[in-house]
Design a protein around this motif. Structure first.
Motif, PDB file in Angstrom:
ATOM      1  N   GLU A   1       0.856  -1.297  -0.070  1.00  0.00           N
ATOM      2  CA  GLU A   1      -0.128   0.016   0.046  1.00  0.00           C
ATOM      3  C   GLU A   1       0.907   1.126   0.047  1.00  0.00           C
ATOM      4  N   ALA A   2       1.964   1.195   0.624  1.00  0.00           N
ATOM      5  CA  ALA A   2       2.685   2.426   0.788  1.00  0.00           C
ATOM      6  C   ALA A   2       3.832   2.490  -0.226  1.00  0.00           C
ATOM      7  N   ASP A   3       3.730   1.743  -1.274  1.00  0.00           N
ATOM      8  CA  ASP A   3       4.654   1.834  -2.350  1.00  0.00           C
ATOM      9  C   ASP A   3       4.742   3.160  -2.781  1.00  0.00           C
ATOM     10  N   GLY A   4       5.976   3.583  -3.031  1.00  0.00           N
ATOM     11  CA  GLY A   4       6.221   5.206  -3.301  1.00  0.00           C
ATOM     12  C   GLY A   4       6.309   5.974  -2.157  1.00  0.00           C
ATOM     13  N   GLY A   5       5.962   5.651  -1.168  1.00  0.00           N
ATOM     14  CA  GLY A   5       5.656   6.661   0.059  1.00  0.00           C
ATOM     15  C   GLY A   5       6.454   6.349   1.302  1.00  0.00           C
ATOM     16  N   THR A   6       6.053   6.454   2.431  1.00  0.00           N
ATOM     17  CA  THR A   6       6.919   6.264   3.687  1.00  0.00           C
ATOM     18  C   THR A   6       5.810   5.315   4.539  1.00  0.00           C
ATOM     19  N   ILE A   7       6.588   4.584   5.257  1.00  0.00           N
ATOM     20  CA  ILE A   7       6.051   3.640   6.264  1.00  0.00           C
ATOM     21  C   ILE A   7       6.623   3.709   7.483  1.00  0.00           C
ATOM     22  N   PHE A   8       5.861   4.125   8.415  1.00  0.00           N
ATOM     23  CA  PHE A   8       6.211   4.334  10.088  1.00  0.00           C
ATOM     24  C   PHE A   8       5.936   2.768  10.696  1.00  0.00           C
TER      25      PHE A   8
END
Length: 400
Positions: free
Chosen positions: A103-110
């Motif tokens: 789901e977070a592909d291309g973004g940031t995961i915390f």
């Protein structure tokens, strides 16, 4: 420095201590890169703000930001939550599902509370960090993802490594850039600022005068060790606001809300758990008080409009203030007193007093209903971590 001030304003971060500013400066410097960041600090210091700061100042800011509380997900489903699963992979897997990394592909995961991950999941996470590859549960197909990972923990990961509970190679992958968030006792100049903000928020939310501290109470506040950090400080401000009719708080009043503490070091896991349980119970009970007070104020307003406030003129509000009917009449000169009729009055049996567990259960259920079953949103409203909420739901036997 201008960037730090702007970030504080944007995210509502309060404080001017050098240690806090240094941590924010590191976050802003590393944000434009794709390096993995590990945020460490005691429970309740506000670690969750730093991944948001990093994401907002990065090239990924227009893509997804996904926050995952690893400690709140049961061990049996954590792999499925993070990496997804295929249809039929396990009982109940009626459809294929994307995981958070997909789901977070291309973004940031915390990854919050990353120290709580089981060893088998740590192996999968290490592979993602090294190669960007993962496999859904029940699949043999390797997939790629391009995510920036920011992790946080209040555990001592070096001790966990020595005890065999955390992989050393994963630790060094996560801690490419370490950021340490200072404990509240390490930034005494910020304590009063934070207390005043929390007291003001409560006063605005529940339409009551804000509490203030005299000089002795302020000195006591600033020299207290605050083992529960900002979360504990907020809890104390809300308790005093709810209970005390006196709005100018003295040192003897404040002392009643401070647990005697002589050890200012970081608490053990067992100690932290009992402290969190105590705070959870208090927070739920005082939230009941807040809502009761709001309900009483709302009832008064309805009676004002009906002109039937005289029927309750003998009731004294929780804040200690006393209103008289002639004062209300002065505020509403055109309202004629009207007799209030009650269709039915049941006096056959006295209601049984609710137990503490009943009150806690009701507050949790209300919060879950208000947020359509979202545990994360309900936990935020109840001033507790998502993991603590999950534990309380199990203990109280709540069926969502």
């Amino acid at each position: 420095m201008a960037d730090i001030v702007s970030i504080k304003q944007r995210f509502g971060i309060i404080g001017n201590s050098e240690l806090l500013n240094r941590a924010l400066e590191i976050a802003l410097r590393v944000a434009p890169t794709d390096l993995t960041v590990l945020v460490t600090g005691e429970s309740g210091v506000g670690k969750e703000f730093f991944p948001q700061v990093i994401h907002s100042a990065s090239a990924r800011k227009h893509n997804k930001y996904v926050a995952v509380n690893c400690g709140a997900i049961p061990e049996g489903t954590i792999d499925s939550e993070l990496f997804g699963h295929e249809k039929g992979a396990f009982t109940g897997a009626v459809d294929s599902r994307k995981g958070y990394f997909e789901e977070a592909d291309g973004g940031t995961i915390f990854l919050d509370e990353v120290g709580e991950l089981p060893l088998s999941t740590q192996v999968r996470l290490l592979r993602v960090l090294q190669t960007g590859e993962f496999i859904r549960v029940g699949s043999a197909r390797v997939q790629k993802t391009n995510v920036r990972v920011v992790a946080a923990t209040n555990n001592n990961l070096q001790r966990a490594i020595r005890e065999g509970r955390f992989r050393e190679d994963l630790y060094y992958r996560l801690a490419t850039v370490p950021i340490t968030v200072p404990a509240l006792r390490e930034r005494p100049e910020d304590i009063y600022l934070l207390f005043r903000k929390f007291a003001s928020d409560v006063a605005t939310r529940y339409r009551m005068p804000a509490i203030t501290l005299d000089s002795a109470a302020r000195s006591m506040l600033e020299h207290y060790p605050w083992r529960g950090n900002i979360r504990q400080l907020k809890n104390v401000a809300e308790q005093i606001s709810a209970i005390e009719s006196e709005r100018n708080i003295t040192a003897p009043i404040l002392e009643r809300y401070l647990t005697p503490e002589h050890n200012t070091t970081m608490p053990s896991v067992a100690g932290a758990a009992s402290f969190d349980d105590m705070n959870t119970e208090r927070e739920l009970l005082y939230k009941v008080l807040f809502e009761m007070r709001a309900d009483i104020n709302e009832m008064k307003q309805i009676l004002y409009r009906m002109g039937g406030y005289s029927a309750m003129s003998h009731v004294q509000p929780m804040g200690g203030e006393k209103h008289h009917h002639h004062e209300v009449a002065g505020l509403l000169p055109h309202a004629e007193p009207r007799e209030v009729e009650y269709a039915e009055e049941i006096v056959d049996e006295e209601p049984q007093p609710a137990t503490k567990a009943d009150m806690q259960k009701e507050q949790i259920l209300r919060a879950l209903r208000r947020h359509n079953g979202s545990r994360r949103a309900a936990a935020a409203e109840l001033f507790m971590s998502e993991r603590t909420l999950y534990r309380r739901i199990k203990e109280l036997g709540i069926e969502e």
